[in-house]
Design a protein around this motif. Structure first.
Motif, PDB file in Angstrom:
ATOM      1  N   PHE A   3       0.847  -1.193   0.000  1.00  0.00           N
ATOM      2  CA  PHE A   3       0.000   0.000   0.000  1.00  0.00           C
ATOM      3  C   PHE A   3       0.888   1.250   0.000  1.00  0.00           C
ATOM      4  CE2 PHE A   3       0.962  -0.809   4.384  1.00  0.00           C
ATOM      5  CZ  PHE A   3       1.087   0.434   4.961  1.00  0.00           C
ATOM      6  N   PRO A   4       0.372   2.374  -0.509  1.00  0.00           N
ATOM      7  CA  PRO A   4       1.157   3.625  -0.576  1.00  0.00           C
ATOM      8  C   PRO A   4       1.319   4.252   0.808  1.00  0.00           C
ATOM      9  CG  PRO A   4      -1.057   3.999  -1.384  1.00  0.00           C
ATOM     10  CD  PRO A   4      -0.956   2.523  -1.128  1.00  0.00           C
ATOM     11  N   PHE A   5       2.453   4.011   1.426  1.00  0.00           N
ATOM     12  CA  PHE A   5       2.702   4.517   2.775  1.00  0.00           C
ATOM     13  C   PHE A   5       2.820   6.038   2.779  1.00  0.00           C
ATOM     14  CE2 PHE A   5       5.617   5.050   6.544  1.00  0.00           C
ATOM     15  CZ  PHE A   5       4.679   4.702   7.497  1.00  0.00           C
ATOM     16  N   SER A   6       3.390   6.611   1.730  1.00  0.00           N
ATOM     17  CA  SER A   6       3.530   8.074   1.663  1.00  0.00           C
ATOM     18  C   SER A   6       2.168   8.753   1.695  1.00  0.00           C
ATOM     19  CB  SER A   6       4.281   8.466   0.392  1.00  0.00           C
ATOM     20  OG  SER A   6       5.594   7.944   0.396  1.00  0.00           O
ATOM     21  N   PHE A  46       3.706  22.721  12.228  1.00  0.00           N
ATOM     22  CA  PHE A  46       3.872  21.390  11.653  1.00  0.00           C
ATOM     23  C   PHE A  46       4.799  21.492  10.451  1.00  0.00           C
ATOM     24  CE2 PHE A  46       2.680  17.168  12.035  1.00  0.00           C
ATOM     25  CZ  PHE A  46       1.579  17.003  12.858  1.00  0.00           C
ATOM     26  N   GLU A  47       5.920  20.779  10.490  1.00  0.00           N
ATOM     27  CA  GLU A  47       6.841  20.745   9.350  1.00  0.00           C
ATOM     28  C   GLU A  47       6.927  19.304   8.849  1.00  0.00           C
ATOM     29  OE1 GLU A  47      11.565  21.468   8.250  1.00  0.00           O
ATOM     30  OE2 GLU A  47      10.775  22.009  10.228  1.00  0.00           O
ATOM     31  N   THR A  48       6.747  19.116   7.556  1.00  0.00           N
ATOM     32  CA  THR A  48       6.745  17.765   6.979  1.00  0.00           C
ATOM     33  C   THR A  48       7.724  17.685   5.815  1.00  0.00           C
ATOM     34  OG1 THR A  48       4.910  18.294   5.493  1.00  0.00           O
ATOM     35  CG2 THR A  48       4.350  17.361   7.641  1.00  0.00           C
ATOM     36  N   ARG A  49       8.392  16.554   5.717  1.00  0.00           N
ATOM     37  CA  ARG A  49       9.247  16.219   4.575  1.00  0.00           C
ATOM     38  C   ARG A  49       8.941  14.755   4.233  1.00  0.00           C
ATOM     39  NH1 ARG A  49      12.830  18.946   7.940  1.00  0.00           N
ATOM     40  NH2 ARG A  49      13.804  16.973   8.563  1.00  0.00           N
ATOM     41  N   GLU A  73      11.502   9.099   4.522  1.00  0.00           N
ATOM     42  CA  GLU A  73      12.509   9.005   3.474  1.00  0.00           C
ATOM     43  C   GLU A  73      12.915   7.547   3.273  1.00  0.00           C
ATOM     44  OE1 GLU A  73      15.776  11.353   4.778  1.00  0.00           O
ATOM     45  OE2 GLU A  73      15.903  10.378   6.737  1.00  0.00           O
ATOM     46  N   ARG A  74      13.597   7.318   2.191  1.00  0.00           N
ATOM     47  CA  ARG A  74      14.089   5.980   1.898  1.00  0.00           C
ATOM     48  C   ARG A  74      15.509   5.836   2.415  1.00  0.00           C
ATOM     49  NH1 ARG A  74      12.249   2.287  -1.599  1.00  0.00           N
ATOM     50  NH2 ARG A  74      10.906   3.834  -2.630  1.00  0.00           N
ATOM     51  N   GLN A  75      15.768   4.724   3.083  1.00  0.00           N
ATOM     52  CA  GLN A  75      17.105   4.435   3.604  1.00  0.00           C
ATOM     53  C   GLN A  75      17.505   3.042   3.124  1.00  0.00           C
ATOM     54  OE1 GLN A  75      17.918   3.936   7.958  1.00  0.00           O
ATOM     55  NE2 GLN A  75      18.981   5.894   7.702  1.00  0.00           N
ATOM     56  N   GLY A  76      18.179   3.016   1.995  1.00  0.00           N
ATOM     57  CA  GLY A  76      18.501   1.726   1.386  1.00  0.00           C
ATOM     58  C   GLY A  76      17.233   1.061   0.865  1.00  0.00           C
ATOM     59  N   LYS A  77      16.975  -0.144   1.333  1.00  0.00           N
ATOM     60  CA  LYS A  77      15.745  -0.852   0.957  1.00  0.00           C
ATOM     61  C   LYS A  77      14.626  -0.625   1.961  1.00  0.00           C
ATOM     62  CE  LYS A  77      18.079  -4.596  -1.512  1.00  0.00           C
ATOM     63  NZ  LYS A  77      18.240  -6.082  -1.615  1.00  0.00           N
ATOM     64  N   ASN A  78      14.884   0.172   2.976  1.00  0.00           N
ATOM     65  CA  ASN A  78      13.904   0.398   4.041  1.00  0.00           C
ATOM     66  C   ASN A  78      13.352   1.814   3.983  1.00  0.00           C
ATOM     67  OD1 ASN A  78      14.464  -2.207   5.128  1.00  0.00           O
ATOM     68  ND2 ASN A  78      16.271  -1.375   6.147  1.00  0.00           N
ATOM     69  N   ALA A  79      12.261   2.013   4.698  1.00  0.00           N
ATOM     70  CA  ALA A  79      11.662   3.343   4.840  1.00  0.00           C
ATOM     71  C   ALA A  79      11.937   3.849   6.252  1.00  0.00           C
ATOM     72  CB  ALA A  79      10.161   3.290   4.580  1.00  0.00           C
ATOM     73  N   LEU A  80      12.375   5.092   6.362  1.00  0.00           N
ATOM     74  CA  LEU A  80      12.669   5.711   7.656  1.00  0.00           C
ATOM     75  C   LEU A  80      11.612   6.769   7.942  1.00  0.00           C
ATOM     76  CD1 LEU A  80      14.495   6.069  10.126  1.00  0.00           C
ATOM     77  CD2 LEU A  80      15.842   7.702   8.788  1.00  0.00           C
ATOM     78  N   PHE A  81      10.774   6.500   8.950  1.00  0.00           N
ATOM     79  CA  PHE A  81       9.715   7.422   9.356  1.00  0.00           C
ATOM     80  C   PHE A  81      10.074   8.000  10.715  1.00  0.00           C
ATOM     81  CE2 PHE A  81       5.534   7.983  11.545  1.00  0.00           C
ATOM     82  CZ  PHE A  81       5.121   9.090  10.816  1.00  0.00           C
ATOM     83  N   THR A  82      10.116   9.330  10.813  1.00  0.00           N
ATOM     84  CA  THR A  82      10.557  10.003  12.032  1.00  0.00           C
ATOM     85  C   THR A  82       9.550  11.073  12.437  1.00  0.00           C
ATOM     86  OG1 THR A  82      12.848   9.694  11.325  1.00  0.00           O
ATOM     87  CG2 THR A  82      12.466  11.217  13.144  1.00  0.00           C
ATOM     88  N   VAL A  83       9.219  11.095  13.727  1.00  0.00           N
ATOM     89  CA  VAL A  83       8.368  12.136  14.297  1.00  0.00           C
ATOM     90  C   VAL A  83       9.109  12.731  15.483  1.00  0.00           C
ATOM     91  CG1 VAL A  83       6.165  12.703  15.346  1.00  0.00           C
ATOM     92  CG2 VAL A  83       6.262  10.935  13.585  1.00  0.00           C
ATOM     93  N   SER A  84       9.340  14.027  15.473  1.00  0.00           N
ATOM     94  CA  SER A  84      10.039  14.694  16.576  1.00  0.00           C
ATOM     95  C   SER A  84       9.274  15.947  16.964  1.00  0.00           C
ATOM     96  CB  SER A  84      11.479  15.045  16.172  1.00  0.00           C
ATOM     97  OG  SER A  84      11.477  15.914  15.048  1.00  0.00           O
ATOM     98  N   ASN A  85       9.494  16.380  18.197  1.00  0.00           N
ATOM     99  CA  ASN A  85       8.816  17.590  18.685  1.00  0.00           C
ATOM    100  C   ASN A  85       9.702  18.302  19.693  1.00  0.00           C
ATOM    101  OD1 ASN A  85       7.800  15.146  20.435  1.00  0.00           O
ATOM    102  ND2 ASN A  85       7.610  16.949  21.750  1.00  0.00           N
ATOM    103  N   THR A  86       9.518  19.604  19.787  1.00  0.00           N
ATOM    104  CA  THR A  86      10.228  20.393  20.790  1.00  0.00           C
ATOM    105  C   THR A  86       9.475  20.277  22.112  1.00  0.00           C
ATOM    106  OG1 THR A  86       8.961  22.356  20.153  1.00  0.00           O
ATOM    107  CG2 THR A  86      11.086  22.024  19.087  1.00  0.00           C
TER     108      THR A  86
END
Length: 249
Positions: A124-127, A148-151, A191-204
């Motif tokens: 399924f389309p994770f993006s 909210f900042e998204t990439r 983002e893509r990291q090699g063959k994997n997907a890297l999903f990150t959520v951070s907050n101040t």
């Protein structure tokens, strides 16, 4: 100079060592087999109790959902009769929603750990899913004066259980909003990291770092009781996130 014929003594010693080795190996195998049999016998009651407890959580959760739905429906009817703005009625609706959410989370965790649980793994389309979830949280961030900042990398596809991963994204975004101060910023990256997907959520945040980070994924663990009482959490969000990560490839 005297020469002694020690061939027979060496042969006997070699035979003795080989016999000792076989006896020792047989003893170790016997002890190992005995330990396996006894461990299964000893651990069987604990395993059965754990399975019964998990089944009880699932069954009790389903039974609780029905009266909660009735209470919520009755509260909606009372709201139509009494009008909006009743303090006690609003409190009933709020606590009913919280209890319903907690019940659903416990059922989700219990089902995730069930042996033989059939998970529907699909591509399924994770993006697109992440972008959709982010949009649903933007309005809440605006009302709380948070940026909210998204990439998000487009066209990224995953193979996994879409429902579980949707729950994962929701938990992480909800935690980021809960534990960031006013005028804070939440950053979401995919983002893509090699063959994997890297999903990150951070907050101040201005809150101190938890002194027991290894316990953050334990159920009902709450590092700062006073802060958590303000956010209204139960301490199982990260447990759900950890369970959801197992349902992807």
């Amino acid at each position: 100079m005297i020469f002694l014929d020690c061939w027979r003594s060496l042969t006997n010693l070699s035979t003795f060592c080989i016999a000792c080795g076989w006896v020792s190996l047989s003893g170790l195998l016997a002890v190992l087999a005995l330990m396996i049999v006894l461990s299964k016998w000893i651990l069987r009651p604990f395993s059965e109790n754990y399975e019964k407890q998990r089944q009880f959580i699932t069954d009790a959760g389903h039974e609780i959902k029905t009266p909660l739905a009735i209470i919520n429906a009755d509260a909606d009817i009372l709201e139509m009769e009494l009008g909006e703005g009743n303090e006690w009625l609003q409190d009933i609706q709020k606590q009913t929603k919280r209890l319903t959410s907690l019940t659903n989370d416990l059922i989700f965790l219990s089902r995730t750990e069930e042996a033989g649980n059939q998970i529907q793994m699909i591509d399924f389309p994770f993006s697109d899913m992440v972008d959709e979830m982010v949009q649903s949280f933007r309005s809440r961030a605006l009302t709380e004066n948070k940026a909210f900042e998204t990439r998000i990398l487009p066209m990224l596809t995953l193979h996994g259980d879409e429902k579980s991963l949707r729950q994962l994204v929701s938990v992480l975004l909800d935690n980021a909003l809960k534990y960031s101060e006013e005028n804070g910023q939440i950053t979401v990256t995919l983002e893509r990291q090699g063959k994997n997907a890297l999903f990150t959520v951070s907050n101040t945040t201005s809150q101190p770092v938890d002194s027991h980070p290894e316990r953050l994924f334990d159920r009902f663990y709450r590092g700062d009781q006073s802060h958590n009482s303000q956010t209204g959490g139960y301490g199982i969000g990260l447990s759900i996130a950890a369970a959801a990560t197992a349902n992807t490839r």
